[in-house]
Design an enzyme around this catalytic site. Structure first.
Site, mmCIF file in Angstrom:
data_model
loop_
_atom_site.group_PDB
_atom_site.id
_atom_site.type_symbol
_atom_site.label_atom_id
_atom_site.label_comp_id
_atom_site.label_asym_id
_atom_site.label_seq_id
_atom_site.Cartn_x
_atom_site.Cartn_y
_atom_site.Cartn_z
ATOM 1 N N HIS A 1 0.764 -1.071 0.040
ATOM 2 C CA HIS A 1 0.216 0.139 -0.054
ATOM 3 C C HIS A 1 0.734 1.303 -0.035
ATOM 4 O O HIS A 1 1.948 1.479 -0.938
ATOM 5 C CB HIS A 1 -0.998 -0.117 1.203
ATOM 6 C CG HIS A 1 -1.968 0.975 1.107
ATOM 7 N ND1 HIS A 1 -2.517 1.861 0.105
ATOM 8 C CD2 HIS A 1 -2.969 1.382 2.455
ATOM 9 C CE1 HIS A 1 -3.388 2.339 0.623
ATOM 10 N NE2 HIS A 1 -3.632 2.209 1.810
ATOM 11 N N HIS B 1 -2.456 -2.142 -9.706
ATOM 12 C CA HIS B 1 -3.398 -1.471 -8.914
ATOM 13 C C HIS B 1 -4.550 -2.290 -9.053
ATOM 14 O O HIS B 1 -5.187 -2.693 -10.043
ATOM 15 C CB HIS B 1 -3.613 -0.023 -9.453
ATOM 16 C CG HIS B 1 -4.291 1.011 -8.425
ATOM 17 N ND1 HIS B 1 -5.913 1.019 -8.154
ATOM 18 C CD2 HIS B 1 -3.999 1.605 -7.497
ATOM 19 C CE1 HIS B 1 -5.866 1.801 -7.132
ATOM 20 N NE2 HIS B 1 -4.756 2.175 -6.656
ATOM 21 N N ASP C 1 2.592 5.358 -6.573
ATOM 22 C CA ASP C 1 3.725 5.306 -5.758
ATOM 23 C C ASP C 1 5.369 5.246 -6.605
ATOM 24 O O ASP C 1 6.205 5.362 -6.085
ATOM 25 C CB ASP C 1 3.796 4.146 -5.080
ATOM 26 C CG ASP C 1 2.751 4.195 -3.677
ATOM 27 O OD1 ASP C 1 1.779 3.461 -3.760
ATOM 28 O OD2 ASP C 1 2.963 5.559 -3.279
HETATM 29 C C1 SDX Z 1 -1.408 2.139 -3.301
HETATM 30 O O1 SDX Z 1 -6.336 0.813 -3.580
HETATM 31 C C2 SDX Z 1 -5.643 2.019 -3.571
HETATM 32 O O2 SDX Z 1 -6.426 2.897 -3.898
HETATM 33 C C3 SDX Z 1 -4.253 2.113 -3.150
HETATM 34 C C4 SDX Z 1 -3.666 3.449 -3.472
HETATM 35 C C5 SDX Z 1 -4.386 4.527 -2.563
HETATM 36 O O3 SDX Z 1 -4.255 5.906 -3.063
HETATM 37 O O4 SDX Z 1 -4.670 4.582 -1.279
HETATM 38 O O5 SDX Z 1 -3.787 3.675 -4.919
HETATM 39 C C6 SDX Z 1 -2.189 3.427 -2.972
HETATM 40 O O6 SDX Z 1 -1.407 1.237 -2.628
HETATM 41 C C7 SDX Z 1 -1.185 1.989 -4.802
HETATM 42 C C8 SDX Z 1 -0.562 0.267 -4.743
HETATM 43 C C9 SDX Z 1 0.968 0.429 -4.277
HETATM 44 N N1 SDX Z 1 1.440 -1.126 -4.016
HETATM 45 C C10 SDX Z 1 2.533 -1.169 -5.066
HETATM 46 O O7 SDX Z 1 3.142 -0.775 -6.015
HETATM 47 C C11 SDX Z 1 3.152 -2.676 -4.636
HETATM 48 C C12 SDX Z 1 3.294 -3.401 -5.984
HETATM 49 N N2 SDX Z 1 1.989 -3.549 -6.653
HETATM 50 C C13 SDX Z 1 1.190 -4.969 -6.091
HETATM 51 O O8 SDX Z 1 1.658 -5.438 -5.094
HETATM 52 C C14 SDX Z 1 -0.245 -4.950 -6.751
HETATM 53 O O9 SDX Z 1 -0.267 -4.520 -7.856
HETATM 54 C C15 SDX Z 1 -1.146 -4.219 -5.813
HETATM 55 C C16 SDX Z 1 -1.239 -4.688 -4.371
HETATM 56 C C17 SDX Z 1 -1.144 -2.860 -6.016
HETATM 57 C C18 SDX Z 1 -2.711 -4.736 -6.187
HETATM 58 O O10 SDX Z 1 -2.748 -5.905 -5.951
HETATM 59 P P1 SDX Z 1 -4.205 -6.839 -6.671
HETATM 60 O O11 SDX Z 1 -5.107 -6.174 -7.045
HETATM 61 O O12 SDX Z 1 -4.401 -7.654 -5.508
HETATM 62 O O13 SDX Z 1 -3.525 -7.565 -7.699
HETATM 63 P P2 SDX Z 1 -2.669 -9.286 -7.643
HETATM 64 O O14 SDX Z 1 -1.668 -9.111 -6.430
HETATM 65 O O15 SDX Z 1 -3.931 -10.180 -7.357
HETATM 66 O O16 SDX Z 1 -2.054 -9.395 -8.961
HETATM 67 C C19 SDX Z 1 -2.746 -9.737 -9.972
HETATM 68 C C20 SDX Z 1 -1.514 -10.417 -10.842
HETATM 69 C C21 SDX Z 1 -0.850 -11.451 -10.065
HETATM 70 O O17 SDX Z 1 -0.144 -12.472 -11.058
HETATM 71 P P3 SDX Z 1 -0.831 -13.895 -11.249
HETATM 72 O O18 SDX Z 1 -0.762 -14.446 -9.965
HETATM 73 O O19 SDX Z 1 -2.190 -13.489 -12.022
HETATM 74 O O20 SDX Z 1 0.169 -14.559 -12.013
HETATM 75 O O21 SDX Z 1 -0.562 -9.496 -11.285
HETATM 76 C C22 SDX Z 1 0.712 -9.607 -10.536
HETATM 77 C C23 SDX Z 1 0.506 -10.734 -9.318
HETATM 78 O O22 SDX Z 1 1.586 -11.360 -9.103
HETATM 79 N N3 SDX Z 1 1.156 -8.537 -9.862
HETATM 80 C C24 SDX Z 1 2.352 -8.015 -10.074
HETATM 81 C C25 SDX Z 1 2.410 -6.678 -9.359
HETATM 82 N N4 SDX Z 1 1.091 -6.487 -9.207
HETATM 83 C C26 SDX Z 1 0.531 -7.344 -9.447
HETATM 84 N N5 SDX Z 1 3.625 -8.830 -10.523
HETATM 85 C C27 SDX Z 1 4.810 -8.108 -10.525
HETATM 86 N N6 SDX Z 1 4.739 -6.780 -9.985
HETATM 87 C C28 SDX Z 1 3.577 -5.960 -9.360
HETATM 88 N N7 SDX Z 1 3.906 -4.697 -8.899
#
Ligand code: SDX
Length: 429
Positions: free
Chosen positions: A269, A308, A364
């Site tokens: 997050h 996201h 971010d």
């Molecule tokens: C914020 O919700 C909000 O509004 C949050 C926010 C706010 O203003 O409050 O916008 C702020 O928290 C932004 C997000 C910051 N986090 C990151 O940058 C961390 C990296 N990103 C992730 O971990 C992920 O993308 C999330 C947590 C942001 C979203 O996760 P989801 O929606 O639960 O998606 P998921 O983890 O189920 O991923 C779906 C697929 C998976 O692959 P498969 O299992 O389908 O093979 O996408 C992959 C994940 O492994 N994936 C990534 C990835 N993010 C998702 N793979 C590599 N790098 C990534 N960053």
């Protein structure tokens, strides 16, 4: 059975019984499923939605997101217009009260905030208790909870008391964040200067040292104010949901915001901005990007700052922040990690792994480059996110406690544990 247009007609094939489930706002009430039973004595059907991937928890009038179109609006105003023409305290008033304030109301709001920027002297001692290497987010979170000990006369039924705590929290969080930074750097704690603007004051509290006066460049003040605007609210994200859930027990807002700070601290997050910078430093040079990308695809790495839950094309905030980078770097000089970030984004946006998963830069990805260029350590980045998000947290808390539909937040579960069994004495195990 009359099939109303605004309803689902569902048939339970276990019993052959059909049910009409009303549709409102393109949703159905989960409690309307409880009527679906096999035995009359059954609890009734529930929905199962781990991490709330497809569940609306509330009705809110504060922020609107469209993840496919990359739309973000606060009380109907597009984020692009607010970033261009508004300021952070004005956005805070808009989020809380629902309308852009006129000159008189804005002036009163600013004076209310200024009147509460000082923090009780007890908290200076409190901050002195932290180790030098305590993370600034953990210090800020602890101090927010401690702040609640000073205002235990909070009356949740009183609109005036609600407003007073809201103003105190918005007013004091920059002071708490600046004190956390100064404790980390062994610097004396300084007081806010009520003659300065909110964001300018924060930068001065961070950087003022000894007799050397610190005057922040107005371009950096404006850039940080815009970053605070961009972070101010984001509907029911993890930390806001934490504020709402904890606040639903009718606890004071200091405790509810402490829960929001705790959730935001997580690397998935708000902690992602700190993780992005550490990731870019670890990559080090553009030559190392292909190997890093391979590591991501093999599941050994996560491309922090990408992806996201809602935005599946682009995060409108990332677009604005990337532009703000140019303005800040005019003052500070270009952050050498920018070229790695730009190259990483370019490669990722063309790579099937990321395209298939709809992974794009989020808020971010670039923000940390600006913060570092301003001379802030990575450990402070999430504190900056928290200062920006505070008006959103308290506006959502205020909306929730005044929403007659809301009750204490208490989800159910699917029990997958053992059935009933008798206790066995330890000697027999
Ligand atoms: C914020 O919700 C909000 O509004 C949050 C926010 C706010 O203003 O409050 O916008 C702020 O928290 C932004 C997000 C910051 N986090 C990151 O940058 C961390 C990296 N990103 C992730 O971990 C992920 O993308 C999330 C947590 C942001 C979203 O996760 P989801 O929606 O639960 O998606 P998921 O983890 O189920 O991923 C779906 C697929 C998976 O692959 P498969 O299992 O389908 O093979 O996408 C992959 C994940 O492994 N994936 C990534 C990835 N993010 C998702 N793979 C590599 N790098 C990534 N960053």
């Amino acid at each position: 059975m009359s099939n109303s247009t605004d309803a689902l007609t569902v048939t339970d094939n276990r019993t052959g019984t059909s049910y009409e489930i009303p549709i409102t706002d393109d949703t159905i009430r989960a409690t309307d499923l409880r009527q679906i039973k096999v035995q009359e004595s059954d609890f009734g059907m529930m929905t199962y939605d781990p991490a709330f991937m497809n569940t609306a928890s509330c009705r809110s009038a504060i922020t609107f997101l469209d993840g496919d179109l990359g739309i973000l609006r606060y009380r109907g105003y597009p984020i692009e217009q607010l970033a261009e023409s508004s300021n952070f305290l004005e956005v805070g008033s808009l989020l809380l009260k629902g309308e852009l304030p006129n000159q008189a109301d804005y002036g009163a709001w600013v004076e209310d905030i200024k009147a509460h920027q000082f923090v009780h002297e007890n908290l200076r001692q409190f901050f002195r208790g932290f180790r030098h290497d305590a993370h600034p987010m953990l210090m800020t979170m602890s101090a927010m909870a401690a702040l609640g000990t000073l205002y235990q006369d909070f009356d949740i039924e009183s609109p005036e008391s609600q407003y007073e705590q809201i103003v105190r929290i918005i007013a004091k969080i920059p002071t708490l964040g600046a004190w956390a930074y100064r404790v980390s750097n062994g610097m004396p704690l300084v007081y806010p200067d009520n003659d300065r603007g909110y964001t300018e004051n924060f930068l001065v509290m961070l950087n003022q040292s000894g007799s050397r006066p610190y005057e922040p460049d107005p371009r950096l003040v404006r850039a940080l104010d815009v970053l605070f605007i961009l972070h101010a609210d984001h509907e029911q994200n993890c930390s806001t949901s934490a504020v709402r859930s904890v606040g639903s027990s009718q606890v004071d807002p200091y405790s509810a915001v402490t829960a929001g700070l705790a959730a935001l601290y997580g690397p998935l997050h708000g902690g992602a901005n700190e993780a992005v910078l550490k990731m870019l430093r670890r990559i080090g040079t553009a030559d190392n990007i292909p190997a890093f990308i391979e590591g991501v695809k093999e599941g050994k790495e996560r491309l922090m700052g990408f992806g996201h839950r809602v935005y599946k094309n682009f995060d409108p905030r990332a677009t604005i922040i990337k532009k703000a980078c140019d303005e800040v770097f005019e003052v500070t000089g270009v952050n050498p990690l920018l070229s790695i970030a730009v190259e990483l984004e370019k490669i990722a946006l063309e790579d099937e792994y990321f395209v298939k998963r709809k992974l794009y830069p989020n808020v971010d990805f670039y923000s940390g480059l600006i913060y570092e260029a301003m001379g802030l350590p990575a450990e402070m980045f999430t504190v900056l996110f928290a200062i920006g998000r505070t008006p959103g947290w308290v506006a959502q808390w205020h909306e929730m406690i005044n929403d007659k539909e809301q009750k204490i937040s208490r989800p159910r579960q699917i029990y997958v544990g053992p059935g009933e069994r008798d206790y066995v004495d330890i000697a027999s195990r």
